[in-house]
Design a protein around this motif. Structure first.
Motif, short mmCIF file in Angstrom:
data_model
loop_
_atom_site.label_atom_id
_atom_site.label_comp_id
_atom_site.label_asym_id
_atom_site.label_seq_id
_atom_site.Cartn_x
_atom_site.Cartn_y
_atom_site.Cartn_z
N CYS B 67 0.83 -1.21 0.00
CA CYS B 67 0.00 0.00 0.00
C CYS B 67 0.86 1.27 0.00
N LYS B 68 0.24 2.36 -0.39
CA LYS B 68 0.96 3.64 -0.49
C LYS B 68 1.05 4.34 0.86
N SER B 69 0.01 4.13 1.70
CA SER B 69 -0.08 4.90 2.94
C SER B 69 1.19 4.82 3.78
N ILE B 70 1.77 3.59 3.87
CA ILE B 70 2.94 3.44 4.75
C ILE B 70 4.12 4.28 4.27
N TRP B 71 4.15 4.59 2.98
CA TRP B 71 5.24 5.43 2.46
C TRP B 71 4.93 6.92 2.61
N LEU B 72 3.63 7.24 2.64
CA LEU B 72 3.24 8.65 2.69
C LEU B 72 3.16 9.18 4.12
N CYS B 73 3.13 8.26 5.09
CA CYS B 73 3.05 8.67 6.50
C CYS B 73 4.23 9.58 6.82
N ALA B 74 3.94 10.73 7.47
CA ALA B 74 5.00 11.69 7.78
C ALA B 74 5.53 11.52 9.20
N THR B 75 5.04 10.47 9.90
CA THR B 75 5.44 10.22 11.29
C THR B 75 5.23 11.47 12.16
N VAL B 95 7.38 0.44 11.13
CA VAL B 95 7.78 -0.96 11.02
C VAL B 95 7.31 -1.53 9.68
N LEU B 96 6.09 -1.19 9.29
CA LEU B 96 5.56 -1.70 8.02
C LEU B 96 6.39 -1.18 6.85
N ARG B 97 6.79 0.08 6.94
CA ARG B 97 7.59 0.68 5.88
C ARG B 97 8.94 -0.05 5.76
N HIS B 98 9.56 -0.35 6.90
CA HIS B 98 10.81 -1.08 6.88
C HIS B 98 10.65 -2.48 6.30
N MET B 99 9.55 -3.13 6.69
CA MET B 99 9.28 -4.48 6.18
C MET B 99 9.12 -4.45 4.67
N ALA B 100 8.36 -3.45 4.22
CA ALA B 100 8.12 -3.34 2.78
C ALA B 100 9.44 -3.16 2.04
N ARG B 101 10.29 -2.30 2.61
CA ARG B 101 11.60 -2.03 1.99
C ARG B 101 12.42 -3.33 1.93
N ARG B 102 12.44 -4.05 3.07
CA ARG B 102 13.22 -5.29 3.12
C ARG B 102 12.74 -6.31 2.10
N LYS B 109 7.61 5.01 -5.24
CA LYS B 109 9.03 4.92 -5.59
C LYS B 109 9.79 6.20 -5.25
N ASN B 110 9.18 7.33 -5.51
CA ASN B 110 9.89 8.59 -5.29
C ASN B 110 10.18 8.83 -3.82
N VAL B 111 9.29 8.40 -2.94
CA VAL B 111 9.53 8.57 -1.51
C VAL B 111 10.75 7.76 -1.12
N LYS B 112 10.81 6.53 -1.62
CA LYS B 112 11.97 5.68 -1.30
C LYS B 112 13.25 6.30 -1.86
N LYS B 113 13.16 6.80 -3.10
CA LYS B 113 14.34 7.41 -3.72
C LYS B 113 14.82 8.60 -2.90
N PHE B 114 13.85 9.38 -2.40
CA PHE B 114 14.23 10.54 -1.59
C PHE B 114 14.99 10.11 -0.35
N TRP B 115 14.44 9.09 0.36
CA TRP B 115 15.10 8.62 1.59
C TRP B 115 16.49 8.08 1.28
N ASP B 116 16.59 7.30 0.20
CA ASP B 116 17.89 6.72 -0.16
C ASP B 116 18.90 7.82 -0.45
N THR B 117 18.48 8.79 -1.24
CA THR B 117 19.37 9.89 -1.61
C THR B 117 19.79 10.68 -0.38
N PHE B 118 18.83 10.91 0.49
CA PHE B 118 19.08 11.66 1.73
C PHE B 118 20.16 10.95 2.55
N LEU B 119 19.97 9.63 2.74
CA LEU B 119 20.91 8.89 3.58
C LEU B 119 22.28 8.78 2.91
#
Lengths: 652, 185
Positions: B67-75, B95-102, B109-119
Motif C-alpha cells: 500500500c501507499k499509505s505506509i510510504w506517505l506517513c509523515a510520522t 515498522v511496516l515501511r521497513h518491512m516493505a523495503r526489506r 518509488k519517489n519517496v523511497k528514492k528521496f530517503w535513499d538519496t538523503f541517507l
C-alpha cells in the motif's frame, strides 16, 4: 477425638486433575482420622446427607471437607455438621480446587498437594474448640446517604416497611442527577414529573427525617448499632421559617453566583432555591457570592423576607444519629471534559456536556426550555454529539463503559428535533450500547424517525471557525475523514465516582475500586451488600447505572435492610479476639491498632488490661499479630492452630 | 470486491513480527477511528490508518506492504497521541515501511528514492548536502520542476550552499553506516 475426612470430586473440576480417592485413602493415616470417603459433589443433598450419616454412624467429633474455597461452601458445610449435632466450628475446609486442581495439570503433584492441604486441615481441626455466638440488640433505624433517585427509593421502601429513615443529602435539595434531566429514555417522559412525586413523598413521610446540605462526618459502631455524626452546613436561612416563596431570589443584587443546579449554564443569585420542585424548597445563601457575607453590606433579602428567616450568623452544626443499617447511595459525577484539549471543552463556550444540554432543554432551566447556545444565545441548527468522552479510554484512565451515554445521546438527538424541527444532529459513536427493554428500538427511532445522522468514528478535533465550530472526525465505515460545521457540540461525558467517594468508603469501612466506585460483596450474587455487615449499596456509587437500574438497586438495598430488621436480636460471629488477662501487660498496642475500636483498656486491680468488645470485633486478627506477649488470640485461628498447620506441612 | 478468507489469509507470523518489531500489541486496537480522524495525510492515503491497523490485526501482509499509505506517513504521530489505547500507531507504520523495503515492496518509488538519496548524502558528507541531494533526487526521479519556484527565495538567504558543509567527525558518521551494514549481514 474422632475426625471424618470427605474429599470432593466436584465433577471433573477436582476429579479431573486430582485423584480424590487416593486423597481419601491417604487421609486415613492422619492422627485422629477414623473415617474417610470421596464423594462426587459434597455440597449436593446426597453429599451432605452422607456427611451427616457418617457423623452419626462413627460418632465423629469433627469434619474436614476437601473441596472448593471456603468463600463458596463453608457456610453450607457448617450448617451440615450442625444438623448432625456438632458445633458449627468443629469443621475445617481444605481448598483443593482453587488452590490445586484449577491451577495445575500434573495429577500426581496435584494429588500430593491435596493430601498435604487435607493434612494441615486435620491438624487445625484437632485444636478447634466449639464456639458460640452472642446475641445483641439491634437498632431498627436506617441511614440513607445520598438523596438521588436510588437513595430516595431506598428511603421510601424502608419507610413504607415501617422503619425510621435518616436521609442525608449533600446538596440543598434531593433529586440528584435525575432532577436535572429534562426527559428520560426510552419513554421520553418528563424527569421531574416522575421524580417529583417521590421527592414529595420523602418530604411528607412521617418515618423519614431528611437532612439536606449535610454530610456524614463520622461513623462508629457496627451492624445493628451504628453511631453517626452528620455535619449540617449553614444555609444562612432558618429553614423552619422559610416558606420557599422566592421573594429573596427576585431582589438579590448578586446575580453572578455559580449555578450548580444548572451545571453552570448561566449564573444565579447568591440566595437561591435551585428549582421549583426542590425538596426541601428552602432558600440557601452561597457565602462566596453574598454581598452581606463578603462585604458586610446589603442584607436586602433579610429586609424583604416575609417570615424573617434570614440568619447571616448561622453556623454549621453536628447532629448525632443512631441507626442499625446504612445504605450508601452517593451517585456519580461527570468526567471533566477539559481533559480532552482537542475538544475545547471548558475553553469553547459552545462545547458543553450532555448534562448541561439537559438544562438547556429543560423548561425549568436557565433558557426556559428554548435551546440557545451559551456563546451568543442563538438557536443552533447543526448539533454534533460526541460519545465516549471519558469512557472506554485507557489514556485518560477511564477504560470502562459508562453505560448510559449511548441512550441519553439518542434521547437528546430526538429532543433536539422536537425543539428545533429544522435542525440536523450528528452523533459520533464507537459502538451503540443499548441492551435494555425497548432501548435498541429507541436508538433505531432516533435514526429512522428523527433522521439523526450516526457517524461511526471518533472526533479528533474541534476548532472555532467564524461563529461556528468545525468538527473533524473519521467515518470508519466510509474509511474517510469527515467534517461537520456545527453550531453546538454536546460531549457525552462519562460517569466517574462522586467527589469524596473514597473518603466516605473509608468512613463506612467498605472497599472501593481504583476508580472510586464502591465494591459490592459479590459481583453477581451479592450486588447490594458490602463486605461490612449492615452497609448496603444503591445506585451509581457502585458503578455507572441508568435510572431503572438505580431504582431497582434502591429497592433491593431496602429489602436487605428490612430483612436485617426483621430479627429482634443479631448474633455476632464468634471468630473474634480474646485476651488472656494473665499474659496481658496493658501496653495498649492492640487498642491503637484495632481499626474497629473494638478493644478498650480496663483496670484490673490497679493494672491496665485490654478487653475485647465482643459485638464490635470483626475478627481481622491485627491485634493478634501486634501483641508482643501473644496475649490476645483470635478464636478459631489461634497461634497454636497456625503453628500446628505449619508443623504438619513441614513434616509431611 | 473479492471475498477475503479471514482464516486462510491471516498471516500470524506477520502479525507477530509487526508486534515484535514495534513493541506494540495490535490486539489493543478497538477500531474507534481516532487515528484516521486526526491524520493530516489521509487525503493522499490509499488505506486510512485505522484500516491499516485492522489489516494488521487480520494479518493481511500483502495488502499492507504493497500500500501507499505506509510510504506517505509523515510520522507526525497524531495517531499515537490520540490513540485511547495508547498504541504507538506511527511506530507500526514505520515498522511496516521497513518491512516493505526489506521485502522489495515500493508503492511510492519517489519517496523511497528521496530517503535513499538523503541517507547517501549523510553518509558521504556527515550531514545532508542540500544542493547535492536536490541534484541527485531530480536526476533519479526526473522531477525537474519540483519546488523549483523556491530556489530564488532561499538562494539569497544562503540556505542552499553549492559546497557540502565541512563538519567535524564526518568519518564517525560514515562509521555508523558501516556498522549498520555489518549488522545487517
Amino acid at each position: 477425638m474422632k475426625i471424618g475426612v470427605f474429599v470432593c470430586h466436584c465433577g471433573s473440576n477436582i476429579g479431573g486433575t486430582v485423584d480424590a480417592a487416593r486423597v481419601a485413602e491417604a487421609s486415613r493415616e492422619f492422627p485422629d482420622v477414623v473415617f474417610t470417603s470421596d464423594t462426587m459433589y459434597a455440597c449436593s443433598e446426597p453429599g451432605q446427607d452422607g456427611i451427616i450419616q457418617a457423623i452419626k454412624d462413627n460418632q465423629l467429633d469433627g469434619v474436614v471437607v476437601s473441596s472448593c474455597t471456603p468463600r463458596m461452601h463453608e457456610p453450607t458445610f457448617r450448617r451440615t455438621v450442625e444438623r448432625a449435632g456438632l458445633n458449627r466450628f468443629m469443621f475445617e475446609m481444605a481448598n483443593i480446587r482453587e488452590h490445586v486442581s484449577w491451577i495445575g495439570k500434573d495429577k500426581e503433584a496435584n494429588t500430593n498437594k491435596a493430601i498435604e492441604l487435607t493434612g494441615i486441615a486435620v491438624e487445625k481441626l484437632r485444636r478447634d474448640q466449639p464456639l458460640f455466638a452472642k446475641q445483641f440488640d439491634i437498632n431498627k433505624r436506617v441511614l440513607v446517604i445520598g438523596g438521588g433517585v436510588a437513595g430516595i427509593q431506598a428511603a421510601l421502601d424502608c419507610a413504607d416497611g415501617d422503619r425510621e429513615v435518616v436521609l442525608v443529602e449533600r446538596e440543598s435539595t434531593i433529586g440528584g442527577k435525575m432532577a436535572k434531566l429534562d426527559k428520560t429514555f426510552p419513554t421520553v417522559d418528563c424527569s421531574s414529573c416522575i421524580l417529583g412525586p417521590k421527592m414529595v413523598d420523602v418530604a411528607q413521610h412521617p418515618k423519614i427525617q431528611l437532612y439536606a446540605m449535610a454530610e456524614v462526618e463520622e461513623i462508629g459502631g457496627y451492624v445493628g448499632n451504628y453511631e453517626v455524626k452528620i455535619r449540617r452546613k449553614a444555609p444562612y436561612v432558618n429553614w423552619d421559617l422559610c416558606t420557599g416563596c422566592g421573594l429573596c431570589m427576585e431582589k438579590c443584587p448578586s446575580k453572578k453566583s455559580t449555578d450548580r443546579f444548572n451545571e453552570q449554564v448561566g449564573s444565579t443569585t447568591a440566595i437561591n432555591i435551585p428549582f421549583p420542585q426542590a425538596i426541601p424548597k428552602k432558600a440557601v445563601i452561597d457565602p462566596k457570592f453574598c454581598i452581606k457575607l463578603t462585604k458586610g453590606k446589603c442584607g436586602i433579602c433579610a429586609k424583604i423576607c416575609p417570615t424573617k428567616a434570614i440568619v447571616f450568623d448561622q453556623r454549621e452544626e453536628i447532629i448525632s444519629e443512631s441507626v442499625g443499617a446504612i445504605v450508601a447511595a452517593t451517585g456519580y459525577d461527570l468526567f471533566d471534559i477539559s481533559k480532552y484539549g482537542e475538544y475545547g471543552g471548558g475553553r469553547l463556550p459552545d462545547v458543553i456536556t450532555g448534562l448541561q444540554y439537559e438544562r438547556l432543554l429543560s423548561a425549568s432551566g436557565p433558557t426556559g426550555g428554548h435551546v440557545k447556545r451559551p456563546s451568543d444565545g442563538k438557536e443552533p441548527k447543526t448539533i454534533v454529539f460526541v460519545q465516549c468522552v471519558g469512557s472506554r479510554d485507557k489514556s485518560v484512565d477511564r477504560p470502562y463503559c459508562s453505560g448510559f451515554c449511548c441512550m441519553y445521546t439518542a434521547k437528546q438527538a430526538i429532543l433536539t428535533k422536537d425543539h428545533i424541527p429544522d435542525s440536523s444532529s450528528y452523533v459520533f459513536y464507537m459502538d451503540i450500547r443499548s441492551p435494555g427493554k425497548m432501548y435498541d428500538e429507541f436508538t433505531r427511532r432516533a435514526m429512522e424517525e428523527y433522521g439523526t445522522q450516526y457517524v461511526r468514528g471518533r472526533v479528533s478535533m474541534i476548532y472555532p471557525q467564524g461563529d461556528k465550530l468545525m468538527v473533524r472526525g473519521a467515518d470508519t465505515l466510509m474509511g474517510t475523514q469527515v467534517e461537520v460545521e456545527a453550531d453546538l457540540v454536546v460531549l457525552a461525558a462519562g460517569a466517574e465516582a462522586a467527589v469524596g467517594a473514597p473518603q466516605l468508603a473509608e468512613k463506612l469501612r467498605i472497599s472501593y475500586d481504583k476508580y472510586g466506585f464502591f465494591m459490592e460483596s459479590h459481583p453477581k450474587l451479592r450486588p447490594v451488600e458490602t463486605n461490612t455487615a449492615g452497609v448496603y449499596l444503591a445506585g451509581s456509587c457502585q458503578g455507572p447505572k441508568d435510572i431503572p437500574a438505580s431504582v431497582a438497586q434502591g429497592s433491593a438495598a431496602a429489602a436487605k435492610v428490612l430483612a436485617l430488621f426483621a430479627k429482634d436480636k443479631l448474633e455476632n460471629d464468634p471468630m473474634i479476639s480474646l485476651v488472656d488477662m494473665k499474659r496481658c501487660v496493658g501496653c495498649g498496642k492492640c487498642v491503637r491498632v484495632c481499626p474497629f475500636g473494638a478493644i478498650k483498656e480496663i483496670d484490673v486491680r490497679g493494672e491496665p488490661k485490654a478487653e475485647v468488645i465482643e459485638t464490635v470485633c470483626q475478627g481481622c486478627g491485627l491485634c493478634t499479630a501486634t501483641c508482643p506477649q501473644g496475649a490476645i488470640q483470635l478464636s478459631h485461628f489461634t497461634d497454636n492452630q497456625i503453628l500446628a498447620e505449619v508443623n504438619a506441612l513441614c513434616q509431611l | 470486491m473479492e471475498v477475503v478468507d479471514i482464516h486462510a489469509s491471516c498471516d500470524h507470523e506477520f502479525i507477530a513480527k509487526v508486534e515484535e518489531e514495534s513493541e506494540q500489541k495490535v490486539r489493543l486496537c478497538y477500531q474507534c477511528g481516532n487515528c484516521t480522524a486526526g491524520c493530516p495525510y489521509t487525503f493522499v492515503y490509499d488505506i486510512p490508518v485505522s484500516q491499516v491497523m485492522r489489516l494488521v490485526q487480520a494479518g493481511q501482509k500483502e495488502r499492507l506492504l504493497s500500500c501507499k499509505s505506509i510510504w506517505l506517513c509523515a510520522t507526525c504521530e497524531s495517531c499515537t497521541t490520540r490513540c485511547p489505547n495508547e498504541i504507538d500507531v506511527a511506530r507500526i507504520m514505520d515498522v511496516l515501511r521497513h518491512m516493505a523495503r526489506r521485502e522489495g515492496y515500493v508503492a511510492e518509488k519517489n519517496v523511497k528514492k528521496f530517503w535513499d538519496t538523503f541517507l547517501d548524502s549523510v553518509e558521504k558528507h556527515g550531514r545532508v548536502f542540500e544542493m547535492g541531494l536536490l541534484a541527485t533526487y531530480v536526476a533519479k526521479t526526473g522531477r525537474f520542476w519540483t519546488d523549483m519556484e523556491l530556489g530564488p527565495k532561499i538562494l539569497p538567504k544562503g540556505k542552499l550552499s553549492f559546497k557540502p558543509h565541512e563538519i567535524q567527525g564526518k568519518d564517525k558518521v560514515a562509521e555508523i553506516f558501516k556498522r549498520f551494514r555489518e549488522m545487517q549481514q
